[in-house]
Design a protein around this motif. Structure first.
Motif, PDB file in Angstrom:
ATOM      1  N   VAL A 156     -16.967  -5.061  48.985  1.00 49.69           N
ATOM      2  CA  VAL A 156     -18.075  -5.989  48.794  1.00 49.69           C
ATOM      3  C   VAL A 156     -17.729  -7.266  49.553  1.00 49.69           C
ATOM      4  CG1 VAL A 156     -18.815  -5.086  46.552  1.00 49.69           C
ATOM      5  CG2 VAL A 156     -17.073  -6.867  46.647  1.00 49.69           C
ATOM      6  N   PRO A 157     -18.749  -8.019  49.991  1.00 47.84           N
ATOM      7  CA  PRO A 157     -18.438  -9.257  50.720  1.00 47.84           C
ATOM      8  C   PRO A 157     -17.974 -10.364  49.788  1.00 47.84           C
ATOM      9  CG  PRO A 157     -20.805  -8.986  50.493  1.00 47.84           C
ATOM     10  CD  PRO A 157     -20.177  -7.741  49.942  1.00 47.84           C
ATOM     11  N   ALA A 158     -17.025 -11.142  50.253  1.00 48.66           N
ATOM     12  CA  ALA A 158     -16.586 -12.335  49.533  1.00 48.66           C
ATOM     13  C   ALA A 158     -17.387 -13.530  50.024  1.00 48.66           C
ATOM     14  CB  ALA A 158     -15.094 -12.559  49.769  1.00 48.66           C
ATOM     15  N   ARG A 159     -17.259 -14.659  49.365  1.00 49.99           N
ATOM     16  CA  ARG A 159     -17.980 -15.871  49.785  1.00 49.99           C
ATOM     17  C   ARG A 159     -17.645 -16.276  51.217  1.00 49.99           C
ATOM     18  NH1 ARG A 159     -16.795 -16.880  44.546  1.00 49.99           N
ATOM     19  NH2 ARG A 159     -18.628 -17.134  43.217  1.00 49.99           N
ATOM     20  N   ASP A 160     -16.397 -16.037  51.634  1.00 47.53           N
ATOM     21  CA  ASP A 160     -15.977 -16.463  52.973  1.00 47.53           C
ATOM     22  C   ASP A 160     -16.271 -15.419  54.047  1.00 47.53           C
ATOM     23  OD1 ASP A 160     -14.123 -14.486  52.443  1.00 47.53           O
ATOM     24  OD2 ASP A 160     -12.377 -15.817  52.502  1.00 47.53           O
ATOM     25  N   GLY A 161     -16.961 -14.325  53.662  1.00 50.89           N
ATOM     26  CA  GLY A 161     -17.310 -13.297  54.628  1.00 50.89           C
ATOM     27  C   GLY A 161     -16.300 -12.175  54.730  1.00 50.89           C
ATOM     28  N   ALA A 162     -15.134 -12.334  54.122  1.00 48.07           N
ATOM     29  CA  ALA A 162     -14.135 -11.262  54.120  1.00 48.07           C
ATOM     30  C   ALA A 162     -14.609 -10.135  53.194  1.00 48.07           C
ATOM     31  CB  ALA A 162     -12.796 -11.807  53.651  1.00 48.07           C
ATOM     32  N   ASP A 163     -13.947  -9.002  53.267  1.00 49.78           N
ATOM     33  CA  ASP A 163     -14.265  -7.879  52.397  1.00 49.78           C
ATOM     34  C   ASP A 163     -13.281  -7.816  51.234  1.00 49.78           C
ATOM     35  OD1 ASP A 163     -16.447  -6.949  53.824  1.00 49.78           O
ATOM     36  OD2 ASP A 163     -15.223  -5.708  55.147  1.00 49.78           O
ATOM     37  N   LEU A 164     -13.800  -7.549  50.051  1.00 44.65           N
ATOM     38  CA  LEU A 164     -12.994  -7.383  48.851  1.00 44.65           C
ATOM     39  C   LEU A 164     -13.120  -5.952  48.357  1.00 44.65           C
ATOM     40  CD1 LEU A 164     -14.068 -10.592  46.881  1.00 44.65           C
ATOM     41  CD2 LEU A 164     -11.931 -10.241  48.134  1.00 44.65           C
ATOM     42  N   PRO A 165     -12.129  -5.454  47.615  1.00 43.91           N
ATOM     43  CA  PRO A 165     -12.272  -4.119  47.016  1.00 43.91           C
ATOM     44  C   PRO A 165     -13.501  -4.089  46.114  1.00 43.91           C
ATOM     45  CG  PRO A 165     -10.021  -4.929  46.795  1.00 43.91           C
ATOM     46  CD  PRO A 165     -10.845  -6.080  47.293  1.00 43.91           C
ATOM     47  N   GLY A 166     -14.266  -3.006  46.203  1.00 43.53           N
ATOM     48  CA  GLY A 166     -15.502  -2.922  45.436  1.00 43.53           C
ATOM     49  C   GLY A 166     -15.697  -1.601  44.743  1.00 43.53           C
ATOM     50  N   TRP A 167     -16.711  -1.571  43.918  1.00 40.80           N
ATOM     51  CA  TRP A 167     -17.203  -0.349  43.267  1.00 40.80           C
ATOM     52  C   TRP A 167     -18.623  -0.131  43.750  1.00 40.80           C
ATOM     53  CZ3 TRP A 167     -15.734  -1.602  37.465  1.00 40.80           C
ATOM     54  CH2 TRP A 167     -14.349  -1.479  37.314  1.00 40.80           C
ATOM     55  N   SER A 168     -19.078   1.129  43.734  1.00 40.77           N
ATOM     56  CA  SER A 168     -20.431   1.414  44.204  1.00 40.77           C
ATOM     57  C   SER A 168     -21.066   2.544  43.398  1.00 40.77           C
ATOM     58  CB  SER A 168     -20.422   1.782  45.693  1.00 40.77           C
ATOM     59  OG  SER A 168     -19.661   2.960  45.907  1.00 40.77           O
ATOM     60  N   GLY A 169     -22.386   2.568  43.434  1.00 41.60           N
ATOM     61  CA  GLY A 169     -23.143   3.603  42.756  1.00 41.60           C
ATOM     62  C   GLY A 169     -24.447   3.856  43.480  1.00 41.60           C
ATOM     63  N   GLU A 170     -25.110   4.930  43.081  1.00 43.88           N
ATOM     64  CA  GLU A 170     -26.334   5.350  43.758  1.00 43.88           C
ATOM     65  C   GLU A 170     -27.256   6.031  42.753  1.00 43.88           C
ATOM     66  OE1 GLU A 170     -26.560   8.872  46.766  1.00 43.88           O
ATOM     67  OE2 GLU A 170     -25.988   7.068  47.883  1.00 43.88           O
ATOM     68  N   ARG A 171     -28.551   5.801  42.934  1.00 43.31           N
ATOM     69  CA  ARG A 171     -29.541   6.428  42.054  1.00 43.31           C
ATOM     70  C   ARG A 171     -30.724   6.899  42.873  1.00 43.31           C
ATOM     71  NH1 ARG A 171     -32.881   3.844  36.871  1.00 43.31           N
ATOM     72  NH2 ARG A 171     -34.729   5.104  37.226  1.00 43.31           N
ATOM     73  N   GLY A 172     -31.155   8.133  42.631  1.00 38.60           N
ATOM     74  CA  GLY A 172     -32.365   8.655  43.245  1.00 38.60           C
ATOM     75  C   GLY A 172     -33.516   8.580  42.259  1.00 38.60           C
ATOM     76  N   ARG A 173     -34.650   9.100  42.670  1.00 39.73           N
ATOM     77  CA  ARG A 173     -35.831   9.078  41.815  1.00 39.73           C
ATOM     78  C   ARG A 173     -35.615   9.870  40.532  1.00 39.73           C
ATOM     79  NH1 ARG A 173     -41.477   8.410  42.643  1.00 39.73           N
ATOM     80  NH2 ARG A 173     -41.116   8.071  44.867  1.00 39.73           N
ATOM     81  N   LEU A 174     -34.979  11.031  40.653  1.00 44.31           N
ATOM     82  CA  LEU A 174     -34.749  11.888  39.488  1.00 44.31           C
ATOM     83  C   LEU A 174     -33.324  11.714  38.977  1.00 44.31           C
ATOM     84  CD1 LEU A 174     -36.502  15.130  40.781  1.00 44.31           C
ATOM     85  CD2 LEU A 174     -37.426  13.392  39.228  1.00 44.31           C
ATOM     86  N   PRO A 175     -33.149  11.698  37.660  1.00 47.18           N
ATOM     87  CA  PRO A 175     -31.796  11.532  37.117  1.00 47.18           C
ATOM     88  C   PRO A 175     -30.897  12.721  37.452  1.00 47.18           C
ATOM     89  CG  PRO A 175     -33.386  11.984  35.364  1.00 47.18           C
ATOM     90  CD  PRO A 175     -34.168  11.836  36.623  1.00 47.18           C
ATOM     91  N   VAL A 176     -29.638  12.437  37.646  1.00 50.95           N
ATOM     92  CA  VAL A 176     -28.637  13.475  37.897  1.00 50.95           C
ATOM     93  C   VAL A 176     -27.976  13.806  36.565  1.00 50.95           C
ATOM     94  CG1 VAL A 176     -26.487  14.009  39.102  1.00 50.95           C
ATOM     95  CG2 VAL A 176     -28.258  12.649  40.233  1.00 50.95           C
ATOM     96  N   ALA A 177     -27.871  15.092  36.250  1.00 56.45           N
ATOM     97  CA  ALA A 177     -27.408  15.521  34.932  1.00 56.45           C
ATOM     98  C   ALA A 177     -26.038  14.951  34.566  1.00 56.45           C
ATOM     99  CB  ALA A 177     -27.383  17.048  34.865  1.00 56.45           C
ATOM    100  N   ASP A 178     -25.104  14.920  35.516  1.00 56.42           N
ATOM    101  CA  ASP A 178     -23.746  14.475  35.194  1.00 56.42           C
ATOM    102  C   ASP A 178     -23.456  13.049  35.681  1.00 56.42           C
ATOM    103  OD1 ASP A 178     -23.761  15.014  37.869  1.00 56.42           O
ATOM    104  OD2 ASP A 178     -21.882  16.138  37.880  1.00 56.42           O
ATOM    105  N   ALA A 179     -24.498  12.220  35.813  1.00 54.77           N
ATOM    106  CA  ALA A 179     -24.301  10.862  36.325  1.00 54.77           C
ATOM    107  C   ALA A 179     -23.317  10.079  35.470  1.00 54.77           C
ATOM    108  CB  ALA A 179     -25.639  10.123  36.401  1.00 54.77           C
ATOM    109  N   ARG A 180     -23.420  10.181  34.148  1.00 59.46           N
ATOM    110  CA  ARG A 180     -22.541   9.406  33.266  1.00 59.46           C
ATOM    111  C   ARG A 180     -21.087   9.841  33.415  1.00 59.46           C
ATOM    112  NH1 ARG A 180     -25.410   6.197  29.871  1.00 59.46           N
ATOM    113  NH2 ARG A 180     -23.700   5.853  28.430  1.00 59.46           N
ATOM    114  N   VAL A 181     -20.877  11.135  33.612  1.00 57.86           N
ATOM    115  CA  VAL A 181     -19.520  11.657  33.754  1.00 57.86           C
ATOM    116  C   VAL A 181     -18.838  11.074  34.993  1.00 57.86           C
ATOM    117  CG1 VAL A 181     -18.177  13.776  34.118  1.00 57.86           C
ATOM    118  CG2 VAL A 181     -20.105  13.770  32.519  1.00 57.86           C
ATOM    119  N   SER A 182     -19.619  10.790  36.032  1.00 57.84           N
ATOM    120  CA  SER A 182     -19.042  10.283  37.289  1.00 57.84           C
ATOM    121  C   SER A 182     -18.363   8.927  37.117  1.00 57.84           C
ATOM    122  CB  SER A 182     -20.130  10.180  38.364  1.00 57.84           C
ATOM    123  OG  SER A 182     -21.024   9.097  38.102  1.00 57.84           O
TER     124      SER A 182
END
Length: 197
Positions: A156-182
Motif C-alpha cells: 500500500v502507498p505510504a504518505r511519502d509515496g513509498a510502498d508499505l507491506p499491505g493486505w488485499s481483498g477482492e469481491r465480485g458480484r456474487l458471494p464466494v462460498a469460502d470467502a470467510r475461510v480465506s
C-alpha cells in the motif's frame, strides 16, 4: 458523475459537505489514522475543508473517486466516510472512534459494492487494500464478502509515496462460498456466527 445517495436499514450514505468539517478534522486526528491511513498527518482543519470543499466534489464530477458520508439519518452528523476509486475499483473507509464496533462500516461497504455493480459502469470486481496489521479494516472486508488475496508482494502507498507491506481483498458480484475461510491467515479461525473462535 452526479452524487448518489444510498440507504441501508440503519444508515444514509450521502455527499460529505462543508458542514462536516469539524467532525472530519476531529476524527482524522485519531492516532490510528497516522498508523493505518494515508490522510495527512498531523491532520488540520484546513485539510478537512480542502477535502470537503474541493476534493470530494471534483472527484465525483470527474468520476475518479466517489465519496460518501455515513449518517444515521438524512441530515444527521457524519459518522465516517467510505469511497470507491475508479482506478482498480478500490474501496477505502474510516469510521469515527465512537461509532466503531456496531458493524456500521460493513453495512455501508455492502451497500456501496451492491450499488457499484449496477451503478458504476465497468465494475466487475471491487478491491480492498490496507496496511498490514489493520485488522479492523480486514474484518470489515471479510464481513462484506471480500476474499483475502494478500501475497508477500502486496503493498500500500505510504504518505511519502513509498510502498508499505499491505493486505488485499477482492469481491465480485456474487458471494464466494469460502470467502470467510480465506481470511484465516490474517484473522484466525472464524466461528459459524462470524466471530473469532
Amino acid at each position: 458523475m452526479r452524487p448518489v445517495t444510498l440507504q441501508t436499514s440503519r444508515l444514509v450514505l450521502d455527499l460529505p459537505v462543508s458542514g462536516d468539517a469539524e467532525r472530519v478534522a476531529r476524527y482524522c486526528k485519531d492516532p490510528l489514522f497516522e498508523r493505518f491511513l494515508t490522510t495527512p498527518w498531523p491532520y488540520t482543519d484546513a485539510h478537512a475543508r480542502g477535502f470537503l470543499d474541493e476534493y470530494v466534489p471534483s472527484a465525483w464530477q470527474s468520476g475518479a473517486e466517489l465519496t460518501w458520508a455515513l449518517r444515521a439519518a438524512p441530515g444527521g452528523s457524519l459518522m465516517g466516510v467510505i469511497s470507491l476509486r475508479a482506478k482498480g475499483r478500490e474501496v477505502g473507509y474510516w469510521l469515527g472512534a465512537e461509532h466503531r464496533g456496531s458493524a456500521y462500516m460493513a453495512e455501508a461497504l455492502d451497500a456501496v459494492c451492491t450499488w457499484a455493480f449496477d451503478g458504476f459502469p465497468g465494475t466487475e470486481t471491487i478491491t480492498w487494500r490496507a496496511n498490514a496489521g489493520n485488522t479492523a479494516s480486514a474484518m470489515v472486508a471479510r464481513a462484506s464478502g471480500f476474499c483475502n488475496t494478500t501475497t508477500a508482494e502486496t503493498t500500500v502507498p505510504a504518505r511519502d509515496g513509498a510502498d508499505l507491506p499491505g493486505w488485499s481483498g477482492e469481491r465480485g458480484r456474487l458471494p464466494v462460498a469460502d470467502a470467510r475461510v480465506s481470511w484465516r491467515p490474517l484473522l484466525g479461525e472464524v466461528t459459524d456466527e462470524g466471530g473469532a473462535a
